[in-house]
Design a protein around this motif. Structure first.
Motif, PDB file in Angstrom:
ATOM      1  N   LEU A 116       0.821  -1.205   0.000  1.00 24.56           N
ATOM      2  CA  LEU A 116       0.000   0.000   0.000  1.00 24.56           C
ATOM      3  C   LEU A 116       0.860   1.262   0.000  1.00 24.56           C
ATOM      4  O   LEU A 116       0.472   2.286  -0.548  1.00 24.56           O
ATOM      5  N   GLY A 117       2.018   1.180   0.632  1.00 22.10           N
ATOM      6  CA  GLY A 117       2.876   2.355   0.754  1.00 22.10           C
ATOM      7  C   GLY A 117       3.786   2.590  -0.435  1.00 22.10           C
ATOM      8  O   GLY A 117       4.545   3.561  -0.446  1.00 22.10           O
ATOM      9  N   MET A 118       3.758   1.726  -1.427  1.00 23.30           N
ATOM     10  CA  MET A 118       4.620   1.878  -2.602  1.00 23.30           C
ATOM     11  C   MET A 118       3.877   2.608  -3.715  1.00 23.30           C
ATOM     12  O   MET A 118       2.760   2.243  -4.059  1.00 23.30           O
ATOM     13  N   ARG A 119       4.488   3.635  -4.290  1.00 17.39           N
ATOM     14  CA  ARG A 119       3.866   4.338  -5.400  1.00 17.39           C
ATOM     15  C   ARG A 119       3.855   3.471  -6.655  1.00 17.39           C
ATOM     16  O   ARG A 119       2.973   3.588  -7.500  1.00 17.39           O
ATOM     17  N   ARG A 120       4.848   2.628  -6.786  1.00 19.23           N
ATOM     18  CA  ARG A 120       4.896   1.668  -7.879  1.00 19.23           C
ATOM     19  C   ARG A 120       5.571   0.412  -7.348  1.00 19.23           C
ATOM     20  O   ARG A 120       6.476   0.492  -6.531  1.00 19.23           O
ATOM     21  N   VAL A 121       5.129  -0.752  -7.805  1.00 13.79           N
ATOM     22  CA  VAL A 121       5.705  -2.007  -7.310  1.00 13.79           C
ATOM     23  C   VAL A 121       7.198  -2.050  -7.609  1.00 13.79           C
ATOM     24  O   VAL A 121       7.628  -1.868  -8.750  1.00 13.79           O
ATOM     25  N   GLN A 122       7.980  -2.254  -6.560  1.00 16.43           N
ATOM     26  CA  GLN A 122       9.419  -2.458  -6.695  1.00 16.43           C
ATOM     27  C   GLN A 122       9.667  -3.947  -6.460  1.00 16.43           C
ATOM     28  O   GLN A 122       9.630  -4.417  -5.329  1.00 16.43           O
TER      29      GLN A 122
ATOM     30  N   LEU B 258       0.621   5.432  11.079  1.00 16.76           N
ATOM     31  CA  LEU B 258      -0.371   6.492  11.234  1.00 16.76           C
ATOM     32  C   LEU B 258       0.307   7.831  11.494  1.00 16.76           C
ATOM     33  O   LEU B 258      -0.091   8.863  10.941  1.00 16.76           O
ATOM     34  N   TRP B 259       1.324   7.825  12.328  1.00 17.45           N
ATOM     35  CA  TRP B 259       2.070   9.060  12.616  1.00 17.45           C
ATOM     36  C   TRP B 259       2.685   9.618  11.334  1.00 17.45           C
ATOM     37  O   TRP B 259       2.584  10.819  11.058  1.00 17.45           O
ATOM     38  N   ASP B 260       3.328   8.754  10.570  1.00 15.44           N
ATOM     39  CA  ASP B 260       3.961   9.201   9.320  1.00 15.44           C
ATOM     40  C   ASP B 260       2.937   9.768   8.343  1.00 15.44           C
ATOM     41  O   ASP B 260       3.208  10.734   7.634  1.00 15.44           O
ATOM     42  N   ALA B 261       1.748   9.151   8.304  1.00 16.32           N
ATOM     43  CA  ALA B 261       0.719   9.601   7.363  1.00 16.32           C
ATOM     44  C   ALA B 261       0.220  11.002   7.694  1.00 16.32           C
ATOM     45  O   ALA B 261      -0.073  11.793   6.796  1.00 16.32           O
ATOM     46  N   PHE B 262       0.149  11.327   8.991  1.00 13.85           N
ATOM     47  CA  PHE B 262      -0.389  12.630   9.407  1.00 13.85           C
ATOM     48  C   PHE B 262       0.687  13.674   9.657  1.00 13.85           C
ATOM     49  O   PHE B 262       0.372  14.835   9.947  1.00 13.85           O
ATOM     50  N   HIS B 263       1.960  13.282   9.542  1.00 17.62           N
ATOM     51  CA  HIS B 263       3.057  14.223   9.766  1.00 17.62           C
ATOM     52  C   HIS B 263       4.057  14.152   8.624  1.00 17.62           C
ATOM     53  O   HIS B 263       5.264  14.083   8.828  1.00 17.62           O
TER      54      HIS B 263
ATOM     55  N   ALA C   5      -1.202   2.719  -4.906  1.00 19.99           N
ATOM     56  CA  ALA C   5      -0.695   3.638  -5.923  1.00 19.99           C
ATOM     57  C   ALA C   5      -1.712   4.737  -6.228  1.00 19.99           C
ATOM     58  O   ALA C   5      -1.348   5.837  -6.619  1.00 19.99           O
ATOM     59  N   ARG C   6      -2.991   4.462  -6.041  1.00 19.43           N
ATOM     60  CA  ARG C   6      -4.033   5.446  -6.343  1.00 19.43           C
ATOM     61  C   ARG C   6      -4.378   6.298  -5.121  1.00 19.43           C
ATOM     62  O   ARG C   6      -4.760   7.451  -5.254  1.00 19.43           O
ATOM     63  N   PHE C   7      -4.295   5.706  -3.942  1.00 17.95           N
ATOM     64  CA  PHE C   7      -4.723   6.401  -2.730  1.00 17.95           C
ATOM     65  C   PHE C   7      -3.624   6.286  -1.669  1.00 17.95           C
ATOM     66  O   PHE C   7      -3.781   5.606  -0.657  1.00 17.95           O
ATOM     67  N   GLU C   8      -2.530   7.003  -1.913  1.00 20.22           N
ATOM     68  CA  GLU C   8      -1.323   6.786  -1.112  1.00 20.22           C
ATOM     69  C   GLU C   8      -1.517   7.082   0.375  1.00 20.22           C
ATOM     70  O   GLU C   8      -1.270   6.228   1.226  1.00 20.22           O
ATOM     71  N   LYS C   9      -1.949   8.301   0.722  1.00 24.49           N
ATOM     72  CA  LYS C   9      -2.093   8.649   2.141  1.00 24.49           C
ATOM     73  C   LYS C   9      -3.210   7.856   2.804  1.00 24.49           C
ATOM     74  O   LYS C   9      -2.985   7.268   3.884  1.00 24.49           O
ATOM     75  N   PRO C  10      -4.424   7.778   2.232  1.00 29.20           N
ATOM     76  CA  PRO C  10      -5.455   6.947   2.855  1.00 29.20           C
ATOM     77  C   PRO C  10      -5.024   5.483   2.980  1.00 29.20           C
ATOM     78  O   PRO C  10      -5.379   4.812   3.956  1.00 29.20           O
ATOM     79  N   ALA C  11      -4.252   4.997   2.001  1.00 22.66           N
ATOM     80  CA  ALA C  11      -3.798   3.607   2.052  1.00 22.66           C
ATOM     81  C   ALA C  11      -2.826   3.405   3.194  1.00 22.66           C
ATOM     82  O   ALA C  11      -2.841   2.368   3.868  1.00 22.66           O
ATOM     83  N   THR C  12      -1.948   4.392   3.442  1.00 26.27           N
ATOM     84  CA  THR C  12      -1.008   4.291   4.555  1.00 26.27           C
ATOM     85  C   THR C  12      -1.764   4.276   5.885  1.00 26.27           C
ATOM     86  O   THR C  12      -1.434   3.509   6.792  1.00 26.27           O
ATOM     87  N   ILE C  13      -2.787   5.126   5.997  1.00 28.50           N
ATOM     88  CA  ILE C  13      -3.619   5.143   7.206  1.00 28.50           C
ATOM     89  C   ILE C  13      -4.318   3.797   7.385  1.00 28.50           C
ATOM     90  O   ILE C  13      -4.331   3.227   8.478  1.00 28.50           O
TER      91      ILE C  13
END
Length: 212
Positions: free
Chosen positions: A26-32, A85-90, A184-192
């Motif tokens: 979820l946290g990857m913008r593109r699959v590595q 969660l901390w990283d997503a909001f900060h 990749a489509r919903f980066e911040k919500p996906a991290t949360i």
């Protein structure tokens, strides 16, 4: 215990690792794919190692292990989920990348034309190996208790750890790719969402042991 039973055991044990691998994707913008391979190796390796350790320990430490394993898993997963969660909001830069533009609305995002190689997906941000190790340990603690059971049942431990390790590796690798399709489509919500999933997963493990 036959091969079919061992495969089913491997699939059951790997579900937690699969869920965490999805969160990593979820946290990857593109699959590595290189990082997906490393993540799968960590989860598969620890999932294979833990039954071996449990089998070696046998019944000698079984009561001590069962008394604290769920608390360890809960603590590790809750800590990592809270960090996500901390990283997503900060976030630094309020969603901007190296070029100064807002990544969410940039037409170059996730394309080779992007000025930021990480945002473009041509360069991957480094993996946090300490965090990855904590995740791998947390999701494989149940396998430690299973290994103790293997000692009592006289199971071929080398066949068992091979099946469990390979199964977890395959599902974890797939989990990263599956998670990335959404992240990749919903980066911040996906991290949360990923952080919440880890916290809920840790809570589930804790409650299952406390109510069993």
């Amino acid at each position: 215990m036959g091969i079919i039973e061992l495969i089913l055991t491997g699939v059951g044990l790997s579900m937690d690792a699969f869920a965490v691998a999805v969160c990593k994707g979820l946290g990857m913008r593109r699959v590595q794919w290189g990082q997906a391979l490393v993540i799968a190796l960590f989860f598969g390796g620890f999932q294979a190692l833990m039954p071996l350790v449990g089998w070696a320990a046998g019944s000698l430490f079984s009561s001590s292990i069962k008394a604290v394993d769920h608390w360890i898993a809960f603590g590790l997963l809750a800590f990592i989920g809270g960090k996500m969660l901390w990283d997503a909001f900060h976030e630094d830069g309020a969603g901007s990348c190296a070029c100064g533009r807002d990544c969410a609305s940039c037409p170059k995002r996730n394309t080779p034309a992007c000025d930021d190689p990480v945002a473009a997906g041509t360069v991957a941000p480094p993996l946090d190996y300490r965090e990855l190790t904590m995740m791998a340990v947390a999701t494989s603690i149940d396998a430690l208790a299973v290994g103790i059971t293997f000692a009592f049942l006289g199971v071929n431990i080398w066949l068992a750890v091979a099946i469990i390790g390979v199964t977890t590796f395959a599902l974890s690798f797939a989990g990263v790719a599956i998670g990335n399709q959404f992240g990749a489509r919903f980066e911040k919500p996906a991290t949360i969402a990923g952080g919440l999933v880890l916290i809920l997963l840790g809570t589930k493990i804790l409650l299952e042991h406390l109510t069993s």
